[in-house]
Scaffold this motif. Structure first.
Motif, short mmCIF file in Angstrom:
data_model
loop_
_atom_site.label_atom_id
_atom_site.label_comp_id
_atom_site.label_asym_id
_atom_site.label_seq_id
_atom_site.Cartn_x
_atom_site.Cartn_y
_atom_site.Cartn_z
N THR A 174 0.68 -1.26 0.06
CA THR A 174 0.15 0.00 -0.18
C THR A 174 0.77 1.24 -0.01
O THR A 174 0.31 2.22 -0.40
CB THR A 174 -1.13 -0.15 1.22
OG1 THR A 174 -0.41 -0.19 2.45
CG2 THR A 174 -2.22 -0.97 0.95
N LYS A 175 2.05 1.12 0.61
CA LYS A 175 2.78 2.50 0.37
C LYS A 175 3.09 2.66 -0.95
O LYS A 175 3.02 4.00 -1.26
CB LYS A 175 4.20 2.43 1.41
CG LYS A 175 5.23 1.25 0.68
CD LYS A 175 6.43 1.50 1.61
CE LYS A 175 7.56 0.58 0.77
NZ LYS A 175 8.86 0.27 1.72
N LYS A 176 3.14 1.70 -1.97
CA LYS A 176 3.53 1.96 -3.27
C LYS A 176 2.32 2.64 -3.89
O LYS A 176 2.52 3.40 -5.00
CB LYS A 176 4.20 0.77 -3.97
CG LYS A 176 5.33 0.20 -3.55
CD LYS A 176 5.95 -0.99 -4.25
CE LYS A 176 7.26 -1.58 -3.66
NZ LYS A 176 6.85 -2.93 -3.28
N VAL A 177 1.37 2.05 -3.50
CA VAL A 177 -0.10 2.63 -4.00
C VAL A 177 -0.22 3.93 -3.66
O VAL A 177 -0.58 4.86 -4.47
CB VAL A 177 -1.28 1.98 -3.59
CG1 VAL A 177 -2.43 1.97 -4.52
CG2 VAL A 177 -1.01 0.26 -4.08
N ALA A 178 0.10 4.46 -2.62
CA ALA A 178 -0.04 5.88 -2.00
C ALA A 178 0.93 6.45 -3.03
O ALA A 178 0.60 7.91 -3.29
CB ALA A 178 0.28 5.89 -0.42
N GLU A 179 2.28 5.90 -2.98
CA GLU A 179 3.28 6.83 -3.61
C GLU A 179 2.84 6.99 -5.21
O GLU A 179 3.37 7.90 -5.78
CB GLU A 179 4.56 6.05 -3.60
CG GLU A 179 5.26 6.30 -2.10
CD GLU A 179 6.04 5.55 -1.80
OE1 GLU A 179 6.53 4.51 -2.52
OE2 GLU A 179 6.55 5.23 -0.54
N GLU A 180 2.06 6.22 -5.55
CA GLU A 180 1.60 6.39 -7.18
C GLU A 180 0.42 7.52 -7.09
O GLU A 180 0.40 8.43 -7.96
CB GLU A 180 0.98 5.14 -7.72
CG GLU A 180 0.20 5.11 -9.01
CD GLU A 180 -0.87 4.08 -9.38
OE1 GLU A 180 -0.55 3.06 -8.87
OE2 GLU A 180 -1.62 4.20 -10.15
N TRP A 181 -0.65 7.49 -6.16
CA TRP A 181 -1.65 8.13 -6.34
C TRP A 181 -1.35 9.70 -5.41
O TRP A 181 -2.17 10.68 -5.89
CB TRP A 181 -2.83 7.55 -5.52
CG TRP A 181 -3.52 6.69 -6.61
CD1 TRP A 181 -3.14 5.30 -6.71
CD2 TRP A 181 -4.31 6.95 -7.60
NE1 TRP A 181 -3.86 4.78 -7.72
CE2 TRP A 181 -4.79 5.86 -8.22
CE3 TRP A 181 -5.01 8.19 -7.89
CZ2 TRP A 181 -5.64 5.63 -9.37
CZ3 TRP A 181 -5.88 8.35 -8.84
CH2 TRP A 181 -6.09 7.09 -9.74
#
Ligand SMILES: NC(=O)c1ccc[n+]([C@@H]2O[C@H](COP(=O)([O-])OP(=O)(O)OC[C@H]3O[C@@H](n4cnc5c(N)ncnc54)[C@H](O)[C@@H]3O)[C@@H](O)[C@H]2O)c1
Length: 301
Positions: free
Chosen positions: A96-103
């Motif tokens: 989820t940290k990567k998803v947050a970093e994408e969004w």
């Protein structure tokens, strides 16, 4: 006109979408997901799901330009399958940290200037990460925090004492995770404090029961959806109607420098105030442990 966007249309995002639609809480609902097939499926299913209703919510396909005039973003993108073996919300962080970093940057570039409500786990840590990445004001980004845990605590008290859950007043504090706790000296039914009615064992049993109910839901069906969708919809309604409700959300605590679940005043300007904690020394120890746990998780980002 009210416009809400949901990012991540899995169990939680889609149930939240349907809750908003069936309660007629928004005028427009924009859908985003990593998988085009999922977006199309949810788009069509949500449209079918309103036939025969007297209300109408405009369902909108993903388009970042839609975010500019969106009032609220609900962030529920993640991968619940990662928690399947453990049920530990921290296990999702790597994903989820990567998803947050994408969004986060996409939200910033879109010109969005509304309220961002994070559901994705670990909720307190991802809320903070999204705030930092999106550049939105701290009071405009918060997590659902311990709102679901509070609902479960109220339901457990209700089941034991035979009083409607809405008549149980109080909150779960701290991390949306293992170190959350109930300050029983603040929980009451009418004017009766639960700390004066229930002995220590009964308090501990109820707190454990509330947590166990969450575990039973998760391991019974592999995810949870109705409880959290209800809380997300209540928060959306509170923001859109500027109704100044006090809700246990994960908001920025200046003293600790982290996002953590505590009662806050919610209105059109997001977190408009944070109520004093007013904890006993025993409760303060639990709070400190929860703060330490969230800080440790954040350090893992
Ligand atoms: N805060 C709470 O109280 C609470 C309660 C329940 C679940 N959750 C959390 O909510 C999140 C969602 O849970 P779920 O059961 O719906 O999970 P899920 O796996 O069913 O759905 C996640 C959705 O996010 C989408 N997604 C993944 N990466 C994406 C990306 N980069 N961009 C856009 N979409 C992306 C997936 O395609 C999927 O549709 C999880 O993190 C879960 O732990 C939080």
């Amino acid at each position: 006109m009210s416009k809400v966007a949901i990012i991540g249309l899995g169990h939680v995002g889609s149930t939240t979408a349907y809750t908003l639609v069936s309660r007629d809480l928004v005028d427009e609902l924009v859908l985003f997901d990593k998988h085009e097939k999922i977006v199309t499926a949810q788009y069509k299913d949500l449209k079918d799901g309103q036939v025969g209703l007297n209300s109408h919510v405009e369902i909108i396909r993903p388009d970042l330009s839609e975010l500019k005039d969106t009032d609220i973003i609900i962030f529920s993108a993640g991968k619940i399958a990662v928690q399947q073996g453990s049920g530990n919300r921290f296990d999702e962080l790597n994903y989820t940290k990567k998803v947050a970093e994408e969004w986060g940057p996409k939200i910033k570039e879109s010109g969005f200037n509304g309220i961002l409500i994070n559901i994705t786990n670990p909720c307190d840590v991802i809320a903070r990460h999204l705030q930092e990445l999106s550049g939105l004001p701290k009071n405009h980004v918060f997590g659902t925090g311990t709102s679901l845990d509070t609902a479960r605590m109220k339901q457990a008290v209700s089941d034991k004492l035979g009083v409607h859950a809405n008549s149980v007043h109080g909150y779960v504090f701290g991390e949306h995770g293992m170190t959350q706790f109930v300050p029983w000296t603040k929980v009451r039914i009418g004017n009766t404090l639960m700390s004066e009615t229930l002995d220590q064992k009964e308090q501990d049993d109820l707190e454990n029961q509330a947590k166990q109910n969450g575990v039973d839901i998760f391991f019974g069906k592999g995810f949870t959806c109705y409880g959290i969708a209800n809380q997300a919809a209540l928060i959306v309604q509170t923001v859109l109607s500027d109704s100044k409700k006090v809700m246990p959300v994960s908001c920025f605590n200046k003293k600790e420098g982290i996002y953590i679940g505590e009662p806050a005043l919610i209105g059109a300007d997001g977190v408009e105030d944070i109520l004093p904690l007013d904890l006993t020394s025993h409760e303060q120890e639990k709070w400190d442990a929860s703060v330490a746990s969230i800080k440790e998780m954040y350090a893992a980002i």
